[in-house]
Design an enzyme around this catalytic site. Sequence first.
Site, PDB file in Angstrom:
ATOM      1  N   ARG A  17      19.307  44.607  20.039  1.00  0.00           N
ATOM      2  CA  ARG A  17      19.860  45.833  19.406  1.00  0.00           C
ATOM      3  C   ARG A  17      21.017  46.424  20.220  1.00  0.00           C
ATOM      4  O   ARG A  17      21.683  47.347  19.786  1.00  0.00           O
ATOM      5  CB  ARG A  17      18.757  46.895  19.268  1.00  0.00           C
ATOM      6  CG  ARG A  17      17.802  46.577  18.127  1.00  0.00           C
ATOM      7  CD  ARG A  17      16.833  47.699  17.897  1.00  0.00           C
ATOM      8  NE  ARG A  17      16.126  47.554  16.630  1.00  0.00           N
ATOM      9  CZ  ARG A  17      15.037  48.289  16.330  1.00  0.00           C
ATOM     10  NH1 ARG A  17      14.592  49.184  17.207  1.00  0.00           N
ATOM     11  NH2 ARG A  17      14.425  48.130  15.175  1.00  0.00           N
ATOM     12  N   GLY A  21      23.576  42.039  22.713  1.00  0.00           N
ATOM     13  CA  GLY A  21      22.565  41.338  21.910  1.00  0.00           C
ATOM     14  C   GLY A  21      22.899  41.326  20.429  1.00  0.00           C
ATOM     15  O   GLY A  21      22.764  40.294  19.754  1.00  0.00           O
ATOM     16  N   SER A 112      27.003  40.657  35.531  1.00  0.00           N
ATOM     17  CA  SER A 112      28.026  41.677  35.308  1.00  0.00           C
ATOM     18  C   SER A 112      29.071  41.553  36.416  1.00  0.00           C
ATOM     19  O   SER A 112      28.755  41.134  37.531  1.00  0.00           O
ATOM     20  CB  SER A 112      27.392  43.068  35.356  1.00  0.00           C
ATOM     21  OG  SER A 112      28.414  44.042  35.393  1.00  0.00           O
ATOM     22  N   SER A 113      30.283  41.975  36.120  1.00  0.00           N
ATOM     23  CA  SER A 113      31.361  41.821  37.117  1.00  0.00           C
ATOM     24  C   SER A 113      31.160  42.741  38.318  1.00  0.00           C
ATOM     25  O   SER A 113      31.780  42.558  39.357  1.00  0.00           O
ATOM     26  CB  SER A 113      32.710  42.148  36.466  1.00  0.00           C
ATOM     27  OG  SER A 113      32.688  43.481  35.967  1.00  0.00           O
ATOM     28  N   CYS A 114      30.247  43.718  38.188  1.00  0.00           N
ATOM     29  CA  CYS A 114      30.049  44.642  39.319  1.00  0.00           C
ATOM     30  C   CYS A 114      29.256  43.996  40.446  1.00  0.00           C
ATOM     31  O   CYS A 114      29.027  44.608  41.491  1.00  0.00           O
ATOM     32  CB  CYS A 114      29.358  45.919  38.865  1.00  0.00           C
ATOM     33  SG  CYS A 114      27.639  45.685  38.500  1.00  0.00           S
ATOM     34  N   TYR A 141      22.133  48.484  40.644  1.00  0.00           N
ATOM     35  CA  TYR A 141      22.246  47.621  39.456  1.00  0.00           C
ATOM     36  C   TYR A 141      22.792  46.256  39.848  1.00  0.00           C
ATOM     37  O   TYR A 141      22.260  45.216  39.429  1.00  0.00           O
ATOM     38  CB  TYR A 141      23.182  48.284  38.449  1.00  0.00           C
ATOM     39  CG  TYR A 141      23.506  47.463  37.228  1.00  0.00           C
ATOM     40  CD1 TYR A 141      24.787  46.933  37.052  1.00  0.00           C
ATOM     41  CD2 TYR A 141      22.565  47.231  36.243  1.00  0.00           C
ATOM     42  CE1 TYR A 141      25.102  46.187  35.925  1.00  0.00           C
ATOM     43  CE2 TYR A 141      22.875  46.488  35.110  1.00  0.00           C
ATOM     44  CZ  TYR A 141      24.141  45.972  34.962  1.00  0.00           C
ATOM     45  OH  TYR A 141      24.459  45.235  33.837  1.00  0.00           O
ATOM     46  N   LYS A 145      21.175  42.491  39.339  1.00  0.00           N
ATOM     47  CA  LYS A 145      21.859  41.434  38.566  1.00  0.00           C
ATOM     48  C   LYS A 145      22.070  40.202  39.445  1.00  0.00           C
ATOM     49  O   LYS A 145      21.974  39.067  38.983  1.00  0.00           O
ATOM     50  CB  LYS A 145      23.194  41.944  38.032  1.00  0.00           C
ATOM     51  CG  LYS A 145      23.097  43.106  37.058  1.00  0.00           C
ATOM     52  CD  LYS A 145      22.192  42.774  35.876  1.00  0.00           C
ATOM     53  CE  LYS A 145      22.885  41.896  34.846  1.00  0.00           C
ATOM     54  NZ  LYS A 145      22.038  41.684  33.650  1.00  0.00           N
ATOM     55  N   ASN A 170      33.950  44.060  31.979  1.00  0.00           N
ATOM     56  CA  ASN A 170      33.588  45.245  31.178  1.00  0.00           C
ATOM     57  C   ASN A 170      33.717  44.924  29.691  1.00  0.00           C
ATOM     58  O   ASN A 170      34.705  44.334  29.261  1.00  0.00           O
ATOM     59  CB  ASN A 170      34.512  46.416  31.529  1.00  0.00           C
ATOM     60  CG  ASN A 170      34.185  46.994  32.894  1.00  0.00           C
ATOM     61  OD1 ASN A 170      33.960  46.242  33.852  1.00  0.00           O
ATOM     62  ND2 ASN A 170      34.139  48.314  32.985  1.00  0.00           N
ATOM     63  N   LEU A 171      32.705  45.297  28.928  1.00  0.00           N
ATOM     64  CA  LEU A 171      32.640  44.940  27.521  1.00  0.00           C
ATOM     65  C   LEU A 171      32.756  46.189  26.649  1.00  0.00           C
ATOM     66  O   LEU A 171      32.455  47.296  27.094  1.00  0.00           O
ATOM     67  CB  LEU A 171      31.307  44.242  27.231  1.00  0.00           C
ATOM     68  CG  LEU A 171      31.042  42.989  28.067  1.00  0.00           C
ATOM     69  CD1 LEU A 171      29.591  42.555  27.914  1.00  0.00           C
ATOM     70  CD2 LEU A 171      31.997  41.874  27.681  1.00  0.00           C
ATOM     71  N   HIS A 184      30.047  53.700  29.125  1.00  0.00           N
ATOM     72  CA  HIS A 184      31.170  53.134  29.877  1.00  0.00           C
ATOM     73  C   HIS A 184      32.447  53.823  29.402  1.00  0.00           C
ATOM     74  O   HIS A 184      32.461  54.549  28.405  1.00  0.00           O
ATOM     75  CB  HIS A 184      31.257  51.624  29.647  1.00  0.00           C
ATOM     76  CG  HIS A 184      30.160  50.858  30.302  1.00  0.00           C
ATOM     77  ND1 HIS A 184      29.042  50.446  29.625  1.00  0.00           N
ATOM     78  CD2 HIS A 184      29.985  50.466  31.589  1.00  0.00           C
ATOM     79  CE1 HIS A 184      28.238  49.805  30.464  1.00  0.00           C
ATOM     80  NE2 HIS A 184      28.795  49.802  31.663  1.00  0.00           N
ATOM     81  N   ASP A 274      35.997  57.395  40.990  1.00  0.00           N
ATOM     82  CA  ASP A 274      36.810  56.309  40.429  1.00  0.00           C
ATOM     83  C   ASP A 274      36.041  54.990  40.379  1.00  0.00           C
ATOM     84  O   ASP A 274      36.326  54.130  39.562  1.00  0.00           O
ATOM     85  CB  ASP A 274      38.062  56.102  41.289  1.00  0.00           C
ATOM     86  CG  ASP A 274      39.231  56.993  40.845  1.00  0.00           C
ATOM     87  OD1 ASP A 274      40.160  57.180  41.653  1.00  0.00           O
ATOM     88  OD2 ASP A 274      39.198  57.489  39.703  1.00  0.00           O
TER      89      ASP A 274
HETATM   90  O1  GFB Z   1      33.320  52.122  32.610  1.00  0.00           O
HETATM   91  P1  GFB Z   1      32.883  52.868  33.820  1.00  0.00           P
HETATM   92  O2  GFB Z   1      31.883  53.950  33.640  1.00  0.00           O
HETATM   93  O3  GFB Z   1      32.234  51.845  34.834  1.00  0.00           O
HETATM   94  O4  GFB Z   1      34.162  53.517  34.581  1.00  0.00           O
HETATM   95  P2  GFB Z   1      32.805  50.877  35.954  1.00  0.00           P
HETATM   96  C1  GFB Z   1      35.361  52.818  34.665  1.00  0.00           C
HETATM   97  C2  GFB Z   1      36.423  53.765  35.177  1.00  0.00           C
HETATM   98  O5  GFB Z   1      36.732  54.679  34.110  1.00  0.00           O
HETATM   99  C3  GFB Z   1      35.984  54.637  36.366  1.00  0.00           C
HETATM  100  C4  GFB Z   1      36.778  56.009  34.621  1.00  0.00           C
HETATM  101  O6  GFB Z   1      37.081  54.724  37.264  1.00  0.00           O
HETATM  102  C5  GFB Z   1      35.721  55.984  35.726  1.00  0.00           C
HETATM  103  O7  GFB Z   1      35.939  57.079  36.612  1.00  0.00           O
HETATM  104  N1  GFB Z   1      36.513  56.981  33.565  1.00  0.00           N
HETATM  105  C6  GFB Z   1      37.399  57.899  33.127  1.00  0.00           C
HETATM  106  C7  GFB Z   1      35.373  57.135  32.878  1.00  0.00           C
HETATM  107  N2  GFB Z   1      36.861  58.675  32.184  1.00  0.00           N
HETATM  108  C8  GFB Z   1      35.585  58.218  32.005  1.00  0.00           C
HETATM  109  C9  GFB Z   1      34.530  58.634  31.152  1.00  0.00           C
HETATM  110  O8  GFB Z   1      34.646  59.597  30.367  1.00  0.00           O
HETATM  111  N3  GFB Z   1      33.363  57.923  31.219  1.00  0.00           N
HETATM  112  C10 GFB Z   1      33.212  56.865  32.077  1.00  0.00           C
HETATM  113  N4  GFB Z   1      32.036  56.200  32.079  1.00  0.00           N
HETATM  114  N5  GFB Z   1      34.194  56.445  32.940  1.00  0.00           N
HETATM  115  C11 GFB Z   1      30.491  49.799  35.549  1.00  0.00           C
HETATM  116  C12 GFB Z   1      29.214  49.680  36.329  1.00  0.00           C
HETATM  117  O9  GFB Z   1      31.463  50.266  36.470  1.00  0.00           O
HETATM  118  O10 GFB Z   1      30.941  48.548  35.056  1.00  0.00           O
HETATM  119  C13 GFB Z   1      28.163  49.005  35.517  1.00  0.00           C
HETATM  120  O11 GFB Z   1      28.790  50.989  36.712  1.00  0.00           O
HETATM  121  C14 GFB Z   1      28.685  47.745  34.863  1.00  0.00           C
HETATM  122  O12 GFB Z   1      27.114  48.698  36.371  1.00  0.00           O
HETATM  123  C15 GFB Z   1      29.983  47.968  34.167  1.00  0.00           C
HETATM  124  O13 GFB Z   1      28.859  46.761  35.844  1.00  0.00           O
HETATM  125  C16 GFB Z   1      30.534  46.664  33.623  1.00  0.00           C
HETATM  126  O14 GFB Z   1      33.647  49.822  35.345  1.00  0.00           O
HETATM  127  O15 GFB Z   1      33.389  51.682  37.075  1.00  0.00           O
END
Ligand code: GFB
Length: 318
Positions: A17, A21, A112-114, A141, A145, A170-171, A184, A274
């Site tokens: 879901r 997936g 995941s790329s993280c 996390y 992974k 990132n997806l 995200h 960031d």
């Molecule tokens: O997508 P995001 O939350 O995860 O953040 P990561 C990516 C960038 O976008 C960061 C900025 O630099 C955030 O500060 N950003 C700006 C925002 N505005 C926003 C907002 O309103 N919401 C969010 N969420 N971000 C994730 C990992 O890291 O990547 C997970 O935490 C996973 O574990 C995922 O691996 C693929 O890309 O930083």
Amino acid sequence: MPDVMTSHAKIFVSGHRGLVGSAVVRQLQRQGFTNVVTATRQELDLRDPQAVRQWFKDHRPEFVIHVAGKVGGINANATEPADFIYDNLMIHATVLRASYECDVRKLLYLGSSCIYPRDCPQPIKEEYLLTGPLEATNRAYAVAKIAGLVSCEAYRTQFGCRFISAMPTNLYGPHDNFDLVSSHVLPALIRKFDDARRAQQSTVTVWGTGQPRREFLFVDDLAEACLFLMQNYEGPDTINVGTGEDVMIAELADTVRQIVYPGSEIRYDRTKPDGTPRKLLDVSRLHKLGWAHRTPLMEGIRMTYQWFLEHASQHQRR
Ligand code: GFB
């Protein structure tokens, strides 16, 4: 000819879901696979070893595309590390063990790329794994992974299991999580600009400095890559799955602004983290195997926004 999924093969997709997936199930249907089995969280708690073992015995899947997990953006990861590490460790440990015990013919695990070191050279090659410290905001996390990835290697070494793994970037796409706290960045921006448009607010707040760079892969392309790897890849090494191109968050925010609410302005909330400065994947291994993504970012954002608008009532806060 290696043992591949035939159209009537029994294929279990975990996490059906979720963002990934649901895309994998769509792709399997598109490609004519007629025997896909799934289980909702209510039907099966993937963290419960006994329940998972019993479910596998009852259903006997032949192939497993294991894409379930507790996922979230930077804020969710930074504030709920214990839940992220517990849920994901348990989910991966139970599904891989049950797959081995029930003689699953092949399993794909998604990382995941993280998982890569925060400051490793860019673009990131698969061999950079575990060569440096992780990004603090999603370290729990990432460790979970990585444990899943190493588990696939361990089952292959000890029992000869055909467990392969892939590391997506990132997806984004349909069925994404648009909640402003746990999501995200891309779905969060779509939600923020759409909320501002509806409320006729002229300013939208973007977290951080806008300087980090991120790579974005449309989720239906990832799903296609998952099936491609299930049918064509037998190697022990993990495979990066991405586009090979990244964008600055500030550029991304402006692109979403142009699509969703062109009259608005952007401000930055520098009190928010960031995270990793950049995490662009090297996808040359995947390209050599014969697969490359097809959906450009602008087109993917438009399709995702269209889906968001068509399902507006679903976007309750999680
Ligand atoms: O997508 P995001 O939350 O995860 O953040 P990561 C990516 C960038 O976008 C960061 C900025 O630099 C955030 O500060 N950003 C700006 C925002 N505005 C926003 C907002 O309103 N919401 C969010 N969420 N971000 C994730 C990992 O890291 O990547 C997970 O935490 C996973 O574990 C995922 O691996 C693929 O890309 O930083």
